[in-house]
Design an enzyme around this catalytic site. Structure first.
Site, short mmCIF file in Angstrom:
data_model
loop_
_atom_site.label_atom_id
_atom_site.label_comp_id
_atom_site.label_asym_id
_atom_site.label_seq_id
_atom_site.Cartn_x
_atom_site.Cartn_y
_atom_site.Cartn_z
N HIS A 126 0.84 -1.19 0.00
CA HIS A 126 0.00 0.00 0.00
C HIS A 126 0.88 1.25 0.00
O HIS A 126 1.00 1.92 -1.01
CB HIS A 126 -0.96 -0.02 1.20
CG HIS A 126 -1.83 1.19 1.30
ND1 HIS A 126 -2.02 1.86 2.48
CD2 HIS A 126 -2.56 1.85 0.37
CE1 HIS A 126 -2.85 2.88 2.27
NE2 HIS A 126 -3.18 2.89 0.99
N CYS A 153 -0.11 0.49 9.80
CA CYS A 153 -0.30 1.85 9.25
C CYS A 153 -1.73 2.07 8.76
O CYS A 153 -2.35 3.07 9.09
CB CYS A 153 0.69 2.10 8.12
SG CYS A 153 2.40 2.17 8.68
N HIS A 154 -2.26 1.15 7.96
CA HIS A 154 -3.59 1.34 7.40
C HIS A 154 -4.45 0.08 7.43
O HIS A 154 -5.49 0.02 6.79
CB HIS A 154 -3.49 1.87 5.97
CG HIS A 154 -2.77 3.17 5.89
ND1 HIS A 154 -1.45 3.25 5.52
CD2 HIS A 154 -3.16 4.43 6.22
CE1 HIS A 154 -1.06 4.52 5.59
NE2 HIS A 154 -2.07 5.25 6.00
N GLY A 155 -3.97 -0.97 8.13
CA GLY A 155 -4.81 -2.14 8.34
C GLY A 155 -4.76 -3.22 7.27
O GLY A 155 -5.64 -4.09 7.26
N PRO A 169 -6.51 -1.82 2.23
CA PRO A 169 -5.92 -0.83 1.33
C PRO A 169 -4.85 -1.37 0.37
O PRO A 169 -4.71 -0.88 -0.74
CB PRO A 169 -5.30 0.20 2.27
CG PRO A 169 -6.01 0.03 3.56
CD PRO A 169 -6.38 -1.42 3.63
#
Length: 196
Positions: A126, A153-155, A169
């Site tokens: 990502h 960071c964003h899953g 993501p």
């Protein structure tokens, strides 16, 4: 003008001595000059293949090495993990690894040459964060999956073959670098069979 006899032995000695000293001086200048043409140790390390000893890695254990300035994970997968990889294809974005995130000789659900050893660049596809390895608690992230990688960071979530789960993501599976087995206990990361 002098009428003294010429000492040819002395003249030969001086000529030979001068030639030897000149040759040594030229070599002293040439060696550092020629060495400067070679890449520095830092430059070699940045792109050079990395040899990894896998003989002492236990089931479920992950070791990290650096190749081209990136973290590379080497994980030994146990029998239960290998069985689990075959049963979760419906939860994955690219279960057959159709996207070219690995060398052509890395195929199948395991994404590895030897099923028990998984090697991947430890950077999320990502935004490049480094996911966390969850060997026993990944079930909190994806129900029914024992172990995997979670990017804080964003899953984004990845299975034990680096395949990305749906609805996260990260758009692609983790990158598998080129590598070759030197023997049963050593892997060379960053080299293919042809250039090992």
């Amino acid at each position: 003008m002098s009428n003294a006899p010429v000492n040819s032995g002395r003249r030969r000695f001086l000529t030979l001595s001068t030639a030897v000293v000149g040759g040594v001086g030229a070599a002293a200048v040439a060696v550092p000059f020629l060495k400067s043409w070679n890449p520095s140790a830092k430059a070699k390390a940045a792109g050079a293949p990395v040899e990894v000893d896998i003989s002492k890695i236990e089931d479920g254990q992950l070791i990290r090495v650096i190749w081209q300035g990136k973290p590379v994970w080497v994980v030994r997968r146990g029998e239960q993990t290998l069985e689990e990889l075959n049963g979760i294809g419906d939860k994955l974005r690219d279960p057959e690894s159709q996207e070219p995130q690995q060398p052509e000789y890395i195929t199948g659900a395991y994404r590895s040459i030897k099923p028990e050893i998984f090697i991947a660049v430890g950077l999320c596809t990502h935004l490049g964060c480094s996911p966390t390895y969850l060997p026993d608690s990944f079930g909190e992230q994806v129900q029914g999956v024992t172990s995997g990688f979670f990017c804080p960071c964003h899953g984004s979530k990845f299975d034990m073959a680096g395949r990305v789960f749906q609805s996260v993501p990260a758009p692609l599976n983790l990158v598998v670098p080129p590598y070759v087995y030197l023997d049963d206990n050593r892997v060379l990361v960053g080299a293919d069979e042809g250039n090992a």
